[in-house]
Design a protein around this motif. Structure first.
Motif, PDB file in Angstrom:
ATOM      1  N   ALA A 126       0.830  -1.209   0.000  1.00  0.00           N
ATOM      2  CA  ALA A 126       0.000   0.000   0.000  1.00  0.00           C
ATOM      3  C   ALA A 126       0.860   1.252   0.000  1.00  0.00           C
ATOM      4  O   ALA A 126       0.547   2.250  -0.666  1.00  0.00           O
ATOM      5  N   GLU A 127       1.972   1.216   0.752  1.00  0.00           N
ATOM      6  CA  GLU A 127       2.867   2.366   0.801  1.00  0.00           C
ATOM      7  C   GLU A 127       3.549   2.572  -0.549  1.00  0.00           C
ATOM      8  O   GLU A 127       3.712   3.706  -1.015  1.00  0.00           O
ATOM      9  N   ASP A 183       4.391   4.717  -9.058  1.00  0.00           N
ATOM     10  CA  ASP A 183       3.379   4.349 -10.043  1.00  0.00           C
ATOM     11  C   ASP A 183       3.185   2.828 -10.068  1.00  0.00           C
ATOM     12  O   ASP A 183       3.894   2.061  -9.394  1.00  0.00           O
ATOM     13  N   SER A 184       2.236   2.382 -10.882  1.00  0.00           N
ATOM     14  CA  SER A 184       1.859   0.965 -10.896  1.00  0.00           C
ATOM     15  C   SER A 184       2.924   0.069 -11.520  1.00  0.00           C
ATOM     16  O   SER A 184       2.902  -1.151 -11.312  1.00  0.00           O
ATOM     17  N   ALA A 190       2.329   1.654  -3.463  1.00  0.00           N
ATOM     18  CA  ALA A 190       1.323   2.124  -4.406  1.00  0.00           C
ATOM     19  C   ALA A 190       1.048   3.607  -4.227  1.00  0.00           C
ATOM     20  O   ALA A 190       0.737   4.313  -5.198  1.00  0.00           O
ATOM     21  N   ARG A 191       1.165   4.103  -2.981  1.00  0.00           N
ATOM     22  CA  ARG A 191       0.881   5.523  -2.736  1.00  0.00           C
ATOM     23  C   ARG A 191       2.039   6.400  -3.219  1.00  0.00           C
ATOM     24  O   ARG A 191       1.817   7.502  -3.725  1.00  0.00           O
ATOM     25  N   ARG A 192       3.266   5.918  -3.088  1.00  0.00           N
ATOM     26  CA  ARG A 192       4.432   6.743  -3.410  1.00  0.00           C
ATOM     27  C   ARG A 192       4.891   6.613  -4.866  1.00  0.00           C
ATOM     28  O   ARG A 192       5.494   7.535  -5.402  1.00  0.00           O
TER      29      ARG A 192
END
Length: 467
Positions: free
Chosen positions: A202-203, A209-210, A205-207
């Motif tokens: 999750a971290e 790109d995919s 994905a937040r910081r």
């Protein structure tokens, strides 16, 4: 359990170029891309202190005698394809990872070879014969094997714990993350792949790109990674670019021998032989010169084909120096083994078909032919040219005495001769009395045996000479 081997060829094009010039391997040579950076180095250049991605100015300062050649991605792709074609003799599931890698899936191969160790022995023997430098490693996924191969890990094992340990200690430079993302990770204090994978998804994905999560998922095997497996092409086709241009056709024999050895390996693997080679010589300012080399018997050995090629090349005028060779074989045929007498002490060094092949290579196909008899009474039509070793239509018939050499046009007799045999009456234009000829065998004062005829008007002519 899924298992893969990744093979990385760090200098494939350069190694292939130096196959044709083994004597020049002491010179430092490098390939340069369009950004004027060194992308491939030979051992002499590495020993001189040069490194990949170094600029030309720094390289020239370190190594003044450095030889530079252009990097050609299309040429590298062809060489990689040829490597896969040859490794297909050992391993069936091969995927190309351009520009310099091969992915080999091992599940079916381990059962065939009885384990990883005997399989790797066969594969490494084939790789050593290719003489290309390579790096390798096993992995549970294609991305994992590639990451470890780039570090020259050399892991040949099925132990997942060793894979995990090696991956966790891998630097980010061995991954396929972009340089910008690697720098961003380093600024955050992340230097190894293990540190990156320990962060919560999750971290990440937040910081980021995919693409990062997608890469890590494929690295661990969480996402399916589709591979397009290589299918070998029928026949044989190899191209070799020379390290330097060659203006003497005799010097082309050495690089051509390398291509013929590869052909022999493929023919041995399939228990085949071939009857025709197409050799193309490439010039910079002239269209390619194509040579067709044939063998009446069919050959699979490189040495036999090299002898035939040498006969055509030794006196071949070249319009300009040659920079590349290509060898093509469109059709393979099964080998036909001949039986020989067990106690025969006087065996010929070559068969009749091999002799014909050598004569055709030296003199040309049009200059070598057989002689077949025809059911005609006229001497000009009693025989015809045919394929070599073709049996005539007339088997055990009693043949009249005929000279070995016939004149294209009969010549008037201008000397005294002694008649020894005759006459034999022939009518060239049907059975017309005005066209009949009475043939004799005579001998002149020089001892030559002549085939003579006399016309109805009592004129004498010489039609041929006996040998």
């Amino acid at each position: 359990m899924a298992l893969f081997i990744y093979l990385h060829f760090p200098a494939l094009q350069l190694d292939h170029l130096q196959l044709s010039a083994e004597s020049d391997r002491q010179l430092p040579v490098a390939l340069v891309d369009l950004q004027h950076q060194l992308v491939q180095l030979n051992p002499a250049a590495i020993k001189a202190g040069l490194k990949q991605h170094m600029g030309l100015a720094s390289a020239a300062a370190l190594c003044p005698d450095l030889q530079l050649l252009p990097y050609q991605p299309e040429q590298q792709a062809k060489i990689l394809h040829n490597v896969a074609q040859q490794l297909y003799q050992v391993s069936s599931d091969i995927a190309l990872d351009k520009p310099a890698g091969l992915i080999l899936r091992l599940e079916g191969m381990l059962q065939l070879y009885g384990g990883l160790k005997p399989y790797w022995q066969e594969l490494s023997a084939k790789l050593s014969a290719l003489t290309y430098r390579y790096q390798y490693s096993c992995g549970a996924t294609p991305y994992a094997a590639k990451c470890l191969a780039y570090q020259q890990a050399g892991l040949i094992t099925v132990d997942n714990r060793l894979f995990d340990k090696a991956l966790n200690s891998s630097p980010l430079s061995a991954t396929e993350l972009s340089p910008a993302m690697q720098q961003q990770m380093i600024r955050l204090g992340i230097h190894t792949l293990g540190q990156l994978q320990s962060l919560p998804p999750a971290e990440l994905a937040r910081r980021f790109d995919s693409q990062l999560l997608s890469y890590l998922g494929r690295l661990r095997g969480d996402y399916y990674h589709a591979l397009e497996y290589f299918q070998p092409e029928p026949g044989f086709s190899r191209y070799m670019e020379l390290l330097y241009d060659i203006s003497d056709s005799n010097v082309l024999i050495k690089p051509l021998a390398k291509l013929l050895q590869q052909l022999e390996q493929q023919l041995r693997r399939t228990n085949c032989q071939c009857y025709q080679l197409l050799l193309s010589l490439f010039f910079r300012d002239n269209p390619p010169l194509k040579l067709s080399i044939g063998s009446a018997q069919g050959e699979y050995k490189a040495q036999a084909w090299l002898a035939l090629c040498q006969l055509q090349l030794e006196n071949l005028p070249l319009p300009e120096p040659v920079y590349g060779l290509q060898l093509d074989v469109n059709h393979f045929a099964g080998q036909q083994h001949t039986t020989e007498a067990l106690f025969n002490q006087h065996q010929a060094r070559m068969s009749a078909l091999q002799l014909i092949s050598l004569l055709q290579a030296r003199l040309g196909h049009a200059a070598v032919s057989g002689l077949t008899l025809q059911d005609q009474h006229l001497p000009e039509m009693a025989s015809k040219r045919s394929l070599p070793l073709t049996k005539g239509a007339i088997g055990q018939a009693v043949l009249p005495l005929r000279p070995a050499f016939l004149f294209t046009r009969p010549q008037p007799l201008t000397e005294a001769v002694t008649i020894n045999q005759g006459p034999e009456r022939l009518c060239p234009d049907g059975w017309q009395l005005g066209a009949q000829r009475d043939y004799y065998i005579g001998r002149n004062q020089q001892g030559q045996w002549l085939w003579l005829f006399r016309t109805v008007s009592q004129q004498w002519f010489i039609h041929g000479l006996f040998s």
